[in-house]
Design an enzyme around this catalytic site. Structure first.
Site, PDB file in Angstrom:
ATOM      1  N   GLU A  12     -29.938 109.247 -76.978  1.00 30.77           N
ATOM      2  CA  GLU A  12     -29.177 110.484 -76.825  1.00 30.77           C
ATOM      3  C   GLU A  12     -28.460 110.903 -78.112  1.00 30.77           C
ATOM      4  O   GLU A  12     -28.006 112.041 -78.222  1.00 30.77           O
ATOM      5  CB  GLU A  12     -28.179 110.332 -75.678  1.00 30.77           C
ATOM      6  CG  GLU A  12     -28.862 110.094 -74.343  1.00 30.77           C
ATOM      7  CD  GLU A  12     -27.914 109.785 -73.199  1.00 30.77           C
ATOM      8  OE1 GLU A  12     -28.304 110.011 -72.039  1.00 30.77           O
ATOM      9  OE2 GLU A  12     -26.779 109.316 -73.455  1.00 30.77           O
ATOM     10  N   GLY A  78     -29.832 113.711 -64.189  1.00 28.55           N
ATOM     11  CA  GLY A  78     -30.735 113.958 -63.077  1.00 28.55           C
ATOM     12  C   GLY A  78     -30.572 115.386 -62.600  1.00 28.55           C
ATOM     13  O   GLY A  78     -29.451 115.895 -62.516  1.00 28.55           O
ATOM     14  N   ILE A 153     -28.408 107.863 -59.675  1.00 23.69           N
ATOM     15  CA  ILE A 153     -28.753 108.447 -58.381  1.00 23.69           C
ATOM     16  C   ILE A 153     -30.268 108.524 -58.218  1.00 23.69           C
ATOM     17  O   ILE A 153     -30.949 109.240 -58.951  1.00 23.69           O
ATOM     18  CB  ILE A 153     -28.127 109.850 -58.226  1.00 23.69           C
ATOM     19  CG1 ILE A 153     -26.608 109.780 -58.417  1.00 23.69           C
ATOM     20  CG2 ILE A 153     -28.479 110.442 -56.862  1.00 23.69           C
ATOM     21  CD1 ILE A 153     -25.892 108.865 -57.445  1.00 23.69           C
ATOM     22  N   MET A 174     -23.427 110.166 -65.752  1.00 24.04           N
ATOM     23  CA  MET A 174     -22.486 109.066 -65.590  1.00 24.04           C
ATOM     24  C   MET A 174     -21.302 109.080 -66.562  1.00 24.04           C
ATOM     25  O   MET A 174     -20.543 108.103 -66.588  1.00 24.04           O
ATOM     26  CB  MET A 174     -23.234 107.734 -65.698  1.00 24.04           C
ATOM     27  CG  MET A 174     -24.281 107.543 -64.607  1.00 24.04           C
ATOM     28  SD  MET A 174     -25.206 105.989 -64.727  1.00 24.04           S
ATOM     29  CE  MET A 174     -23.910 104.779 -64.427  1.00 24.04           C
ATOM     30  N   GLU A 175     -21.131 110.151 -67.339  1.00 23.36           N
ATOM     31  CA  GLU A 175     -20.036 110.165 -68.314  1.00 23.36           C
ATOM     32  C   GLU A 175     -19.256 111.476 -68.407  1.00 23.36           C
ATOM     33  O   GLU A 175     -18.077 111.475 -68.770  1.00 23.36           O
ATOM     34  CB  GLU A 175     -20.565 109.848 -69.735  1.00 23.36           C
ATOM     35  CG  GLU A 175     -21.146 108.473 -69.921  1.00 23.36           C
ATOM     36  CD  GLU A 175     -22.602 108.369 -69.494  1.00 23.36           C
ATOM     37  OE1 GLU A 175     -23.019 107.269 -69.113  1.00 23.36           O
ATOM     38  OE2 GLU A 175     -23.313 109.412 -69.530  1.00 23.36           O
ATOM     39  N   ASP A 198     -34.902 113.214 -65.156  1.00 24.98           N
ATOM     40  CA  ASP A 198     -35.464 112.904 -63.845  1.00 24.98           C
ATOM     41  C   ASP A 198     -34.905 113.906 -62.848  1.00 24.98           C
ATOM     42  O   ASP A 198     -34.074 114.746 -63.198  1.00 24.98           O
ATOM     43  CB  ASP A 198     -35.110 111.465 -63.426  1.00 24.98           C
ATOM     44  CG  ASP A 198     -33.602 111.234 -63.370  1.00 24.98           C
ATOM     45  OD1 ASP A 198     -33.028 111.447 -62.287  1.00 24.98           O
ATOM     46  OD2 ASP A 198     -32.998 110.856 -64.392  1.00 24.98           O
TER      47      ASP A 198
END
EC number: 3.2.2.9
Length: 236
Positions: A12, A78, A153, A174-175, A198
């Site tokens: 990333e 996601g 997820i 997640m951040e 995804d």
């Protein structure tokens, strides 16, 4: 103008670091911060590590040690929007925690106690991102709600519950909300930019491993194009 850029994982931030000039590195609390020039702007890029605690630590250190004018969170997510494909981009219109529940005390689902229910990005950063969209070619980008939690997820049951709580959610990761919350606390302008790796379903673990590099590249490209659009006089 100095911009802090945070990604959780190497794919990333790798393209951003590779494109930097005059780079210098400093490690604090095991987190590497790389200062230099990118797209004509002074930047500090860091790989925070995965999850909300890691992101909070990195964001706090970035703000305290380097005093940026704004923070950009980049990386993968996601997707929850049928019109978007893997590699497409979501620019935060707002950011929320999806795994916080203190509703027993009168707060909204996703709202941490004594914090706003949603964290709103700086309008001038969103405006610059929207200008950058026009240069992305075939990559689609939209503004939307990005939700954050300390879970990857890939469970349809959990996805259904999340959409019941946040029906306008465009992406989850997640951040972002942790970074946004720290920025809110410091009065620091921010924006979250995520490329889809995804579709938050049963195939997500396989898709993520296959497409994280693509998502990281597209998100990094978007960040560089955003930096080119930023007017130093627009900081506020």
């Amino acid at each position: 103008m100095k911009i802090g850029i945070i990604g959780a994982m190497e794919p990333e931030v790798a393209h951003l670091i590779a494109a930097m000039t005059n780079a210098s590195s400093q490690t604090i609390a095991g987190i590497e911060f790389i200062a230099g020039t990118l797209a004509g702007k002074d930047v500090v890029v860091t790989r925070s590590g995965i999850g909300k605690v890691a992101a909070s630590i990195a964001t706090t250190l970035l703000i305290e040690k380097y005093a940026p004018d704004a923070v950009i969170n980049t990386g993968s997510a996601g997707g929850f929007v049928d019109s978007l494909s893997i590699g497409d981009i979501v620019i935060s219109s707002e950011v929320r925690h999806h795994d916080v529940d203190v509703t027993a005390f009168g707060y909204e689902i996703g709202q941490m106690a004594q914090q706003p229910a949603a964290f709103i990005p700086a309008p001038y950063l969103v405006e610059a991102a929207n200008k950058a969209i026009k240069q992305l070619g075939e990559v689609k980008a939209i503004e939307g709600l990005i939700c954050t939690g300390d879970s990857f997820i890939c469970d349809p049951v959990r996805t259904k519950t999340m959409l019941e709580h946040f029906p306008t959610m465009a992406a989850c990761e997640m951040e972002g909300a942790a970074i946004a919350q720290v920025c809110h606390q410091f009065g620091m302008p921010f924006v979250v930019i995520r490329s889809l790796s995804d579709n938050a379903n049963n195939d997500s673990p396989v898709d993520f491993d296959s497409y994280i590099v693509k998502a990281g590249y597209h998100s990094a490209l978007m960040v560089m194009l955003l930096l080119e659009q930023l007017d130093p006089n627009s900081v506020k």
